[in-house]
Design an enzyme around this catalytic site. Structure first.
Site, PDB file in Angstrom:
ATOM      1  N   GLY A  81       0.823  -1.220   0.000  1.00 45.39           N
ATOM      2  CA  GLY A  81       0.000   0.000   0.000  1.00 45.39           C
ATOM      3  C   GLY A  81       0.852   1.262   0.000  1.00 45.39           C
ATOM      4  O   GLY A  81       1.968   1.273   0.518  1.00 45.39           O
ATOM      5  N   ARG A 145       1.173  -5.639  -5.069  1.00 40.02           N
ATOM      6  CA  ARG A 145       1.188  -6.559  -3.929  1.00 40.02           C
ATOM      7  C   ARG A 145       1.617  -7.987  -4.308  1.00 40.02           C
ATOM      8  O   ARG A 145       1.389  -8.918  -3.557  1.00 40.02           O
ATOM      9  CB  ARG A 145      -0.201  -6.605  -3.286  1.00 40.02           C
ATOM     10  CG  ARG A 145      -0.573  -5.347  -2.522  1.00 40.02           C
ATOM     11  CD  ARG A 145      -1.725  -5.607  -1.583  1.00 40.02           C
ATOM     12  NE  ARG A 145      -2.161  -4.400  -0.886  1.00 40.02           N
ATOM     13  CZ  ARG A 145      -1.597  -3.928   0.211  1.00 40.02           C
ATOM     14  NH1 ARG A 145      -0.588  -4.567   0.757  1.00 40.02           N
ATOM     15  NH2 ARG A 145      -2.060  -2.832   0.778  1.00 40.02           N
ATOM     16  N   ASP A 175       5.686  -5.501   6.503  1.00 40.04           N
ATOM     17  CA  ASP A 175       6.248  -6.731   7.072  1.00 40.04           C
ATOM     18  C   ASP A 175       6.286  -7.869   6.051  1.00 40.04           C
ATOM     19  O   ASP A 175       7.290  -8.571   5.932  1.00 40.04           O
ATOM     20  CB  ASP A 175       5.511  -7.136   8.352  1.00 40.04           C
ATOM     21  CG  ASP A 175       4.005  -7.176   8.188  1.00 40.04           C
ATOM     22  OD1 ASP A 175       3.490  -6.687   7.180  1.00 40.04           O
ATOM     23  OD2 ASP A 175       3.321  -7.714   9.086  1.00 40.04           O
ATOM     24  N   ASP A 176       5.213  -8.031   5.284  1.00 42.93           N
ATOM     25  CA  ASP A 176       5.198  -9.125   4.312  1.00 42.93           C
ATOM     26  C   ASP A 176       6.246  -8.909   3.223  1.00 42.93           C
ATOM     27  O   ASP A 176       6.965  -9.836   2.844  1.00 42.93           O
ATOM     28  CB  ASP A 176       3.808  -9.250   3.660  1.00 42.93           C
ATOM     29  CG  ASP A 176       2.781  -9.858   4.614  1.00 42.93           C
ATOM     30  OD1 ASP A 176       3.179 -10.660   5.474  1.00 42.93           O
ATOM     31  OD2 ASP A 176       1.591  -9.524   4.503  1.00 42.93           O
ATOM     32  N   LYS A 202       8.151   0.443   5.464  1.00 43.39           N
ATOM     33  CA  LYS A 202       7.048   1.295   5.008  1.00 43.39           C
ATOM     34  C   LYS A 202       5.715   0.728   5.456  1.00 43.39           C
ATOM     35  O   LYS A 202       5.529  -0.479   5.409  1.00 43.39           O
ATOM     36  CB  LYS A 202       7.085   1.356   3.483  1.00 43.39           C
ATOM     37  CG  LYS A 202       5.903   1.980   2.832  1.00 43.39           C
ATOM     38  CD  LYS A 202       5.179   1.064   1.826  1.00 43.39           C
ATOM     39  CE  LYS A 202       4.489  -0.086   2.451  1.00 43.39           C
ATOM     40  NZ  LYS A 202       3.541  -0.813   1.591  1.00 43.39           N
ATOM     41  N   THR A 203       4.824   1.488   5.923  1.00 44.01           N
ATOM     42  CA  THR A 203       3.389   1.198   6.043  1.00 44.01           C
ATOM     43  C   THR A 203       2.737   2.238   6.946  1.00 44.01           C
ATOM     44  O   THR A 203       3.258   2.536   8.031  1.00 44.01           O
ATOM     45  CB  THR A 203       3.035  -0.217   6.571  1.00 44.01           C
ATOM     46  OG1 THR A 203       1.619  -0.277   6.747  1.00 44.01           O
ATOM     47  CG2 THR A 203       3.700  -0.596   7.880  1.00 44.01           C
ATOM     48  N   ASP A 205       0.285   1.719   8.539  1.00 49.34           N
ATOM     49  CA  ASP A 205      -0.291   1.002   9.676  1.00 49.34           C
ATOM     50  C   ASP A 205       0.558   1.084  10.947  1.00 49.34           C
ATOM     51  O   ASP A 205       0.062   0.825  12.039  1.00 49.34           O
ATOM     52  CB  ASP A 205      -0.492  -0.482   9.329  1.00 49.34           C
ATOM     53  CG  ASP A 205      -1.553  -0.679   8.252  1.00 49.34           C
ATOM     54  OD1 ASP A 205      -2.099   0.331   7.774  1.00 49.34           O
ATOM     55  OD2 ASP A 205      -1.828  -1.832   7.898  1.00 49.34           O
ATOM     56  N   LYS A 242     -26.416  16.647  16.701  1.00 44.99           N
ATOM     57  CA  LYS A 242     -27.489  15.691  16.390  1.00 44.99           C
ATOM     58  C   LYS A 242     -27.016  14.348  15.845  1.00 44.99           C
ATOM     59  O   LYS A 242     -27.843  13.477  15.598  1.00 44.99           O
ATOM     60  CB  LYS A 242     -28.487  16.317  15.416  1.00 44.99           C
ATOM     61  CG  LYS A 242     -27.910  16.701  14.063  1.00 44.99           C
ATOM     62  CD  LYS A 242     -29.001  17.237  13.151  1.00 44.99           C
ATOM     63  CE  LYS A 242     -28.426  17.632  11.815  1.00 44.99           C
ATOM     64  NZ  LYS A 242     -29.374  18.180  10.889  1.00 44.99           N
ATOM     65  N   TYR A 243     -25.720  14.176  15.631  1.00 44.09           N
ATOM     66  CA  TYR A 243     -25.271  12.896  15.068  1.00 44.09           C
ATOM     67  C   TYR A 243     -24.185  12.244  15.918  1.00 44.09           C
ATOM     68  O   TYR A 243     -23.306  12.931  16.446  1.00 44.09           O
ATOM     69  CB  TYR A 243     -24.655  13.089  13.676  1.00 44.09           C
ATOM     70  CG  TYR A 243     -25.628  13.491  12.606  1.00 44.09           C
ATOM     71  CD1 TYR A 243     -26.750  12.717  12.323  1.00 44.09           C
ATOM     72  CD2 TYR A 243     -25.411  14.654  11.855  1.00 44.09           C
ATOM     73  CE1 TYR A 243     -27.636  13.089  11.324  1.00 44.09           C
ATOM     74  CE2 TYR A 243     -26.284  15.025  10.855  1.00 44.09           C
ATOM     75  CZ  TYR A 243     -27.397  14.245  10.597  1.00 44.09           C
ATOM     76  OH  TYR A 243     -28.264  14.621   9.618  1.00 44.09           O
ATOM     77  N   ARG A 252      -4.697  -2.435   8.724  1.00 40.42           N
ATOM     78  CA  ARG A 252      -5.178  -3.783   8.425  1.00 40.42           C
ATOM     79  C   ARG A 252      -5.297  -4.660   9.660  1.00 40.42           C
ATOM     80  O   ARG A 252      -6.221  -5.417   9.800  1.00 40.42           O
ATOM     81  CB  ARG A 252      -4.196  -4.439   7.445  1.00 40.42           C
ATOM     82  CG  ARG A 252      -4.827  -5.202   6.327  1.00 40.42           C
ATOM     83  CD  ARG A 252      -3.935  -6.313   5.853  1.00 40.42           C
ATOM     84  NE  ARG A 252      -3.836  -7.331   6.869  1.00 40.42           N
ATOM     85  CZ  ARG A 252      -4.793  -8.204   7.160  1.00 40.42           C
ATOM     86  NH1 ARG A 252      -5.916  -8.195   6.496  1.00 40.42           N
ATOM     87  NH2 ARG A 252      -4.626  -9.078   8.131  1.00 40.42           N
ATOM     88  N   GLU A 311      -9.777  -0.510  11.519  1.00 41.80           N
ATOM     89  CA  GLU A 311     -10.164  -1.343  10.370  1.00 41.80           C
ATOM     90  C   GLU A 311     -10.052  -2.846  10.661  1.00 41.80           C
ATOM     91  O   GLU A 311     -10.880  -3.642  10.230  1.00 41.80           O
ATOM     92  CB  GLU A 311      -9.224  -0.983   9.213  1.00 41.80           C
ATOM     93  CG  GLU A 311      -9.487  -1.680   7.928  1.00 41.80           C
ATOM     94  CD  GLU A 311      -8.414  -1.331   6.894  1.00 41.80           C
ATOM     95  OE1 GLU A 311      -8.793  -0.968   5.787  1.00 41.80           O
ATOM     96  OE2 GLU A 311      -7.206  -1.424   7.190  1.00 41.80           O
ATOM     97  N   GLU A 426      -7.686   8.479   1.914  1.00 40.41           N
ATOM     98  CA  GLU A 426      -7.507   9.938   2.013  1.00 40.41           C
ATOM     99  C   GLU A 426      -6.113  10.305   2.519  1.00 40.41           C
ATOM    100  O   GLU A 426      -5.627  11.411   2.285  1.00 40.41           O
ATOM    101  CB  GLU A 426      -8.534  10.535   2.993  1.00 40.41           C
ATOM    102  CG  GLU A 426      -9.976  10.472   2.550  1.00 40.41           C
ATOM    103  CD  GLU A 426     -10.639   9.103   2.789  1.00 40.41           C
ATOM    104  OE1 GLU A 426      -9.932   8.137   3.135  1.00 40.41           O
ATOM    105  OE2 GLU A 426     -11.858   9.018   2.593  1.00 40.41           O
TER     106      GLU A 426
END
Ligand code: FBP
Length: 554
Positions: A81, A145, A175-176, A202-203, A205, A242-243, A252, A311, A426
């Site tokens: 990613g 990937r 990691d992978d 890199k990630t 996450d 109101k929300y 991941r 997530e 985003e």
């Protein structure tokens, strides 16, 4: 000519900072430590990686004299990613190998590891690298990937490298991907093939970290983008009153992103998957706890709020985790038969009838949409594609049902209306924050120094990053040091151990100390957008996670 924004134009001139060891270039003095082992299953890892296992950790020091180096030809691969700062890693490698010898060359393999196997590449020239300095995204060469794991792929890669005269590959991944980098390094070293392999962490996450890898790049920037958006939503919630906003955040597996965003924005609730797992919570208990938070604020007349959801949550709820483990094995072994079924109800029936009793019960208790999402294709590493599972909608719906039941029983009098959001893409390609711009450039430069020092099977390591860059140190750690055995695709495989949120560590403990106050009150913090220019206390901030882990204070 491609049009670039005013900010990108101004940002292109930013000169990322480097650790002092690299200030005179990538030709460094190398200090080697003691031989290393693995985080677990050392015996098995040493058998599988007998050529690279046990190498020492290395630390770099600035060299006064420029050591002689022949021109280097290096290939770079972006894997997995997108994460902010990838282009600066490439710029760091480029400048680093040029500092070793001006005739050094850099090739980028296109669209991830596939580019190496399919021999799709481009030479990264000075003009091209300059155009991408300090920009977000991976679009300079693209990412993918594909898993590099077979001897056949390694051999094709060797031939393609030989055609270009490549003596080293840098694999920028999570990691992978770094596990695969290690396998590639092992294969080349064992077969006396003169191609070095270096990894970069890199990630977004944030789950590729340990004592020597303090952060994976991209985490800082992505969390700042999400925190800006969460802050904006908090302000909207506090204005409209109101929300209830259910916001799912990428990550991941580990909940580092959710925890960091919670520390930056102080929402009413943030679920941390690792805690859910350690407390062995059921879905029903989780929904109950959220309904309590909504009801308690409702009693004060505050029928609004913000809840953060990681997530990866679904895989950490023990009853669902067992179900997913069974599903992974089942889908790996019966992939073909399953693929032939078209009707969604028949798919669900096929799965239910093959699951053990407990898992079958949990599977049948989940909403239909979630059942189907759990059966979607795995990624090439055998992982459930959690970004496609709409847990934010599932929880909003289940909390609503719970509150309706309480209202019917006369125990809840508030109003509940929910909005759901998912923030992921985003943040993955935002222009890197100053931290990521500096960190990535330093990682790339360190990778070049590792190549110059003749290392293979190492990951670039830049440390002391909670301090100003003048105090950063750098070097490399053997990738085997981070490995253990895990079950993947129904088989035991050597992989880099994922760094999950540690419940005893300072970031989570800080959150626990304040979360009850944040649940009841509206103690929201609005971080605003990333600042690239201006006072250092605004634009050189580091993540709260890094700050708490390494300075033990906020
Ligand atoms: P990496 O670990 O490869 O960096 O990817 C991280 C990530 O952004 C996760 O947070 C997310 O679950 C996943 O990628 C989504 O990837 P894709 O868009 O390929 O499904």
């Amino acid at each position: 000519m491609t049009k670039i924004s005013a900010l990108q134009q101004a940002r292109a001139t930013y000169q990322p900072k480097l650790p002092p060891a690299l200030i005179n270039g990538a030709g460094v003095n190398v200090e080697a430590g003691a031989p290393t082992s693995a985080v677990a299953d050392a015996e098995r890892i040493s058998e599988l990686f007998n050529a690279t296992f046990g190498s020492p950790r290395v630390t770099f020091h600035a060299a006064d004299d420029k050591p002689a180096s022949k021109p280097l030809t290096v290939g770079v691969i972006l894997s997995g990613g997108q994460a902010p700062g990838g282009h600066n890693v490439i710029a760091g490698i480029f400048d680093g190998i040029k500092s070793l010898h001006p005739d050094s060359r850099l090739y980028g393999f296109l669209r991830g590891p596939d580019g190496l196997v399919k021999n799709q590449y481009m030479e990264l020239t000075a003009n091209l690298v300059d155009a991408y300095r300090n920009t977000g995204g991976f679009d300079m060469i693209g990412s993918g990937r594909t898993k590099l794991e077979t001897d056949e792929q390694f051999e094709i890669g060797r031939k393609n490298c030989e055609k270009l005269g490549i003596n080293a590959l840098v694999i920028i991944g999570g990691d992978d991907s770094n596990t695969n980098a290690c396998m590639l390094a092992e294969y080349y070293k064992r077969n006396s093939i003169p191609i070095q392999v270096i990894g970069c962490p890199k990630t977004i996450d944030g789950d590729l970290k340990n004592e020597y890898i303090e952060a994976s790049f991209g985490f800082d920037t992505a969390c700042r983008v999400y925190s800006e958006l969460i802050g904006n939503i908090e302000r909207d919630a506090n204005s409209a009153r109101k929300y209830w906003h259910f916001i799912k955040l990428m990550g991941r597996s580990a909940s580092h992103i959710t925890l960091e965003c919670a520390l930056q924005t102080q929402p009413n609730a943030a679920i941390i998957s690792e805690e859910v797992e350690s407390r062995k919570m059921t879905i029903n208990e989780l929904v109950d706890s959220l309904a309590d938070i909504v009801a308690n604020r409702g009693e004060k007349g505050d029928d609004f709020g913000v809840i953060l959801i990681p997530e990866g949550l679904i895989e950490f709820i023990p009853e669902v985790k067992s179900l997913i483990t069974e599903l992974n094995d089942l889908l790996a072994h019966e992939a073909e038969a399953f693929r032939e079924i078209n009707d969604p109800d028949n798919k669900i029936q096929f799965i239910s009838s093959r699951l053990e009793r407990d898992s079958s019960y949990v599977f049948s208790s989940l909403p239909h949409g979630i059942q189907l999402q759990l059966c979607l294709d795995r990624d090439p590493h055998g992982n459930v594609q959690v970004s496609q599972i709409e847990t934010e909608k599932m929880l909003a719906e289940m909390v609503g049902l719970k509150l309706r039941a309480r209202a019917a029983a006369g125990t809840y009098k508030g109003k509940f209306k929910a909005q759901t959001h998912f923030f992921g893409y985003e943040g993955r390609c935002a222009a890197p924050s100053n931290f990521d711009a500096d960190y990535c450039y330093s990682l790339g430069y360190t990778a070049a120094a590792l190549i110059g020092a003749g290392k293979t099977g190492y990951m670039a390591s830049v440390r002391n990053t909670a301090k100003p860059s003048q105090e950063w140190t750098c070097g490399g750690i053997p990738i085997t040091m981070m490995m253990n055995m895990e079950r993947r695709h129904g088989k035991d495989k050597p992989v880099i151990r994922k760094a999950l949120v540690k419940l005893n560590d300072a970031p989570f403990q800080y959150f626990v100390r304040y979360r009850e106050e944040w649940a009841l009150n509206s103690d929201y913090v609005y971080p605003g957008p990333i600042q690239y220019f201006g006072p250092s206390e605004v634009c050189d901030q580091i993540s709260k996670t890094l700050e708490l882990e390494h300075r033990r204070e906020v």
